[in-house]
Scaffold this active site. Structure first.
Site, PDB file in Angstrom:
ATOM      1  CD  GLN A 153      43.721  33.718  26.367  1.00 14.55           C
ATOM      2  OE1 GLN A 153      43.824  34.074  27.534  1.00 14.55           O
ATOM      3  NE2 GLN A 153      44.432  32.743  25.872  1.00 14.55           N
ATOM      4  CB  SER A 174      37.791  35.419  31.373  1.00 13.81           C
ATOM      5  OG  SER A 174      39.002  34.772  31.710  1.00 13.81           O
ATOM      6  CG  LEU A 175      42.027  39.462  29.073  1.00 14.23           C
ATOM      7  CD1 LEU A 175      43.231  39.796  29.930  1.00 14.23           C
ATOM      8  CD2 LEU A 175      42.445  39.114  27.655  1.00 14.23           C
ATOM      9  NE  ARG A 190      43.547  36.479  34.661  1.00 10.70           N
ATOM     10  CZ  ARG A 190      42.731  36.153  33.682  1.00 10.70           C
ATOM     11  NH1 ARG A 190      43.111  36.335  32.411  1.00 10.70           N
ATOM     12  NH2 ARG A 190      41.542  35.628  33.928  1.00 10.70           N
ATOM     13  CG  HIS A 194      37.836  30.826  34.139  1.00  9.94           C
ATOM     14  ND1 HIS A 194      38.149  31.823  35.040  1.00  9.94           N
ATOM     15  CD2 HIS A 194      38.055  31.346  32.907  1.00  9.94           C
ATOM     16  CE1 HIS A 194      38.528  32.897  34.373  1.00  9.94           C
ATOM     17  NE2 HIS A 194      38.486  32.626  33.081  1.00  9.94           N
ATOM     18  CD  GLN A 210      38.857  36.588  36.314  1.00  8.08           C
ATOM     19  OE1 GLN A 210      40.032  36.281  36.142  1.00  8.08           O
ATOM     20  NE2 GLN A 210      38.256  37.515  35.613  1.00  8.08           N
TER      21      GLN A 210
END
Length: 313
Positions: free
Chosen positions: A11, A91-92, A116, A199, A248
């Site tokens: 992202q 991440s994403l 999410r 996170h 995560q």
């Protein structure tokens, strides 16, 4: 070439117009956008191609938009006969890597990341949390400033991106205090315009909701070795995936160590798939000698294929 890794953007890389050239010129890429539209029940393709930016920047839209563009780029490259030895995503981007690896079905993935995004957005009330990039300090120094500032609230390392670039997140006052301590140590601090402290442990409500959604998802076997953000190590089996994806959301992204692990295992070429070149920049800061190319439109696709074909595999 020794070994190739496909890495996927997270992202923040999104922009209006992303993926349009690939969809206009490559049938397999076009089909991915059509599949995403059908799975989501609205035209995410139009949002990717035209914007407006304020809608594209909403987390619940950004996540499926970036995933779709990334997989459209993957399909374009697969048509050229280029396959990865390893894969990972920031991440994403880990969801794109899981699609690439054969673990997640694309339709399931695009619906999952939309939820999410919503869960992450809703986890922390607006005005409570924030994030900042700390430039120029070691990981030990950043952990130390977070410990020192934690008397004012939650503040934790969120992303270990590359040497000298670590993102922290948490409650506003604690992040501000940690930022001041970082400046005292000679660091440059960049506050980030984000809607929540991603996170960090503050995202536990999102992780719990995601865990419920993951119960309904059927996973395939790992076909391409994939390294996860949570451990910077390989996913051993499909059984681990759901727990790793839950963790995560609220754990540090160990991106620098992920790249180092692939370098140790013989990767000499990294291909960044999806919008932007953020990951390419991180890889170059980790090891300037490796080959890094990105694919997000026709020009970058052609350049990447030319570069890859000029090297013997």
């Amino acid at each position: 070439m020794d070994k190739v890794a496909f890495i996927f953007a997270g992202q923040g890389a999104q922009y209006a117009g992303m993926g349009k050239e690939l969809a206009d010129n490559i049938e397999a890429s076009k089909k991915i956008f059509e599949e995403a539209d059908k799975a989501l029940g609205f035209e995410i393709s139009k949002l990717c191609f035209e914007g407006p930016k304020e809608n594209l920047d909403k987390t619940e839209n950004t996540q499926p938009a970036v995933l779709t563009t990334s997989i459209a780029a993957l399909k374009a490259l697969e048509e050229k006969g280029i396959k990865p030895d390893f894969t990972a995503g920031l991440s994403l981007g880990e969801y794109s890597a899981l699609v690439c690896s054969g673990v997640l079905n694309f339709s399931d993935a695009v619906k999952l990341v939309r939820k999410r995004g919503r869960f992450m957005q809703e986890a922390v009330p607006e005005g409570v949390g924030t994030m900042a990039a700390i430039l120029g300090l070691s990981s030990e120094d950043v952990r130390e400033i977070c410990r020192e500032a934690s008397s004012l609230g939650i503040v934790e390392p969120a992303n270990f991106n590359c040497p000298g670039q670590i993102v922290i997140g948490g409650e506003i006052e604690a992040v501000k205090a940690a930022s001041e301590k970082a400046k005292e140590k000679g660091a440059k601090v960049m506050p980030l315009s984000v809607s929540a402290p991603f996170h960090t442990s503050m995202l536990k409500p999102a992780a719990d909701k995601l865990e419920e959604e993951l119960k309904n998802i059927e996973l395939g076997n790992v076909k391409t070795p994939i390294i996860t953000n949570v451990t910077a190590d390989y996913v051993g089996s499909t059984e681990e995936v759901k727990e790793l994806l839950k963790k995560q959301v609220m754990s540090s992204v160990l991106w620098e160590n992920t790249i180092k692990r692939m370098l140790d295992d013989g990767v000499d070429t990294f291909i960044e798939l999806g919008p932007g070149k953020v990951l390419s920049g991180f890889v170059k800061k980790i090891d300037r000698k490796v080959k890094v190319v990105n694919i997000e439109d026709m020009k970058s696709l052609e350049k990447a294929v030319e570069t890859l074909n000029s090297q013997e595999r």
